[in-house]
Design an enzyme around this catalytic site. Structure first.
Site, mmCIF file in Angstrom:
data_model
loop_
_atom_site.group_PDB
_atom_site.id
_atom_site.type_symbol
_atom_site.label_atom_id
_atom_site.label_comp_id
_atom_site.label_asym_id
_atom_site.label_seq_id
_atom_site.Cartn_x
_atom_site.Cartn_y
_atom_site.Cartn_z
ATOM 1 N N HIS A 130 0.828 -1.202 0.000
ATOM 2 C CA HIS A 130 0.000 0.000 0.000
ATOM 3 C C HIS A 130 0.860 1.249 0.000
ATOM 4 O O HIS A 130 1.597 1.505 0.953
ATOM 5 C CB HIS A 130 -0.913 0.000 1.225
ATOM 6 C CG HIS A 130 -2.145 0.830 1.066
ATOM 7 N ND1 HIS A 130 -2.119 2.119 0.562
ATOM 8 C CD2 HIS A 130 -3.455 0.567 1.335
ATOM 9 C CE1 HIS A 130 -3.361 2.596 0.541
ATOM 10 N NE2 HIS A 130 -4.183 1.676 0.999
ATOM 11 N N GLY A 131 0.797 2.037 -1.067
ATOM 12 C CA GLY A 131 1.467 3.325 -1.110
ATOM 13 C C GLY A 131 0.699 4.351 -0.295
ATOM 14 O O GLY A 131 -0.307 4.041 0.347
#
Length: 330
Positions: A130-131
């Site tokens: 997850h950025g």
């Protein structure tokens, strides 16, 4: 005020409009040499302008989200829908939004997707890093729908369901909050399902070292075991260089742990090169435990990061990759 305004044009040499405005403002405020203060303010604006842009650019994604919401409402009105959102009539709307987001990914990030062949024909659980924002996952879903005519559901954090105006967007796209039973049901119905085990914590508090922050989460592994589906690891190169957070500041971490809301400021929105890599599927094994499958998945995701991401991440390098003519090998 009127006298001052008239004095601007009086005399043999009329004042310029800007000089006149400065003169009027000085008379109105009673401040002597106000032009010096204005020059200093203009200098500050010039210095701080890049900083303001850096913090404002991530707002483009918010605008895109609400543009998507608006388009769905227009689509709904045009088709006079009175039934539930989960209906084939929404296929056109999904295709329209996929085109919108894919266009943004292509133009702003030169977005590429590698490893299509690793996506199974049937159901599967896609596990991704997850950025700071989920933009790369949305680009992936859009490209998948456009090129392969396949739709991928996604599991989102609870706060997303409380965002104003998002209900129609979440309903049309079948975004799930859980529980595990709903995820298993979706997979058993033959769907692709994407989840980031790190969730908001990983999004906000990971950094350019691309540290995987899962804690003791292993529910996704149990979902894959119960649904008897493979797990497909996925990672997007430079995802943390596009948008970064101030998660290193301890007060933001403390606030999040207390109220569980993503109030950490974002900055960036840089047009860095984004490439999503889909790894080899981890097949279903009937005798594997959730702990073992979690460790196996984390190792596979870590391998993708080490193979495709230069660590620590660098914004300038990620920007320069936009001009590389040779694609990175899968």
């Amino acid at each position: 005020m009127i006298g001052g305004n008239e004095s601007c044009t009086a005399g043999p040499i009329p004042m310029s409009y800007l000089t006149c405005l400065t003169y009027i403002l000085g008379e109105w405020t009673g401040v002597d040499h106000i032009e010096d203060y204005l020059s200093y303010a203009a200098y500050l604006l010039w210095v701080l302008y890049p900083l303001a842009v850096v913090f404002l650019l991530p707002g483009v994604l918010v605008i895109l989200f609400y543009t998507s919401v608006l388009l769905l409402h227009i689509y709904k009105r045009k088709n006079e829908l009175k039934e539930a959102y989960f209906n084939d009539v929404w296929d056109g709307a999904r295709q329209m939004l996929a085109t919108l987001w894919d266009g943004h990914g292509r133009i702003w990030h030169g977005y590429e997707l590698h490893g299509f062949e690793n996506i199974p024909e049937g159901p599967g659980l896609i596990v991704f890093y997850h950025g700071a924002t989920p933009a790369d996952c949305i680009y992936f879903m859009a490209r998948l729908l456009i090129q392969k005519k396949r739709y991928c559901h996604v599991v989102a954090d609870h706060f997303v369901f409380r965002l104003p105006g998002f209900k129609i967007l979440l309903d049309v796209h079948g975004v799930l909050h859980g529980p595990k039973e709903e995820c298993v049901k979706a997979l058993k119905n033959g769907c692709l399902l994407a989840i980031a085990p790190g969730g908001v914590r990983e999004a906000l508090f990971s950094d350019e070292m691309y540290t995987i922050i899962w804690g003791d989460r292993k529910g996704f592994a149990q979902v894959a075991i119960d649904a008897k589906v493979p797990i497909i690891p996925m990672f997007t190169q430079n995802v943390r260089e596009g948008v970064r957070t101030l998660g290193r500041i301890k007060i933001f971490r403390s606030l999040y742990e207390r109220i569980r809301l993503p109030i950490v400021p974002l900055y960036g929105g840089f047009p860095v090169k984004l490439r999503t890599f889909i790894g080899k599927p981890i097949p279903y094994e009937p005798n594997i435990t959730a702990e073992e499958l979690t460790a196996k998945t984390k190792a596979a995701l870590q391998d993708l990061i080490e193979k495709h991401q230069k660590i620590p991440g660098n914004i300038f390098r990620a920007l320069m990759e936009r001009f590389q003519t040779q694609k990175k090998e899968d």
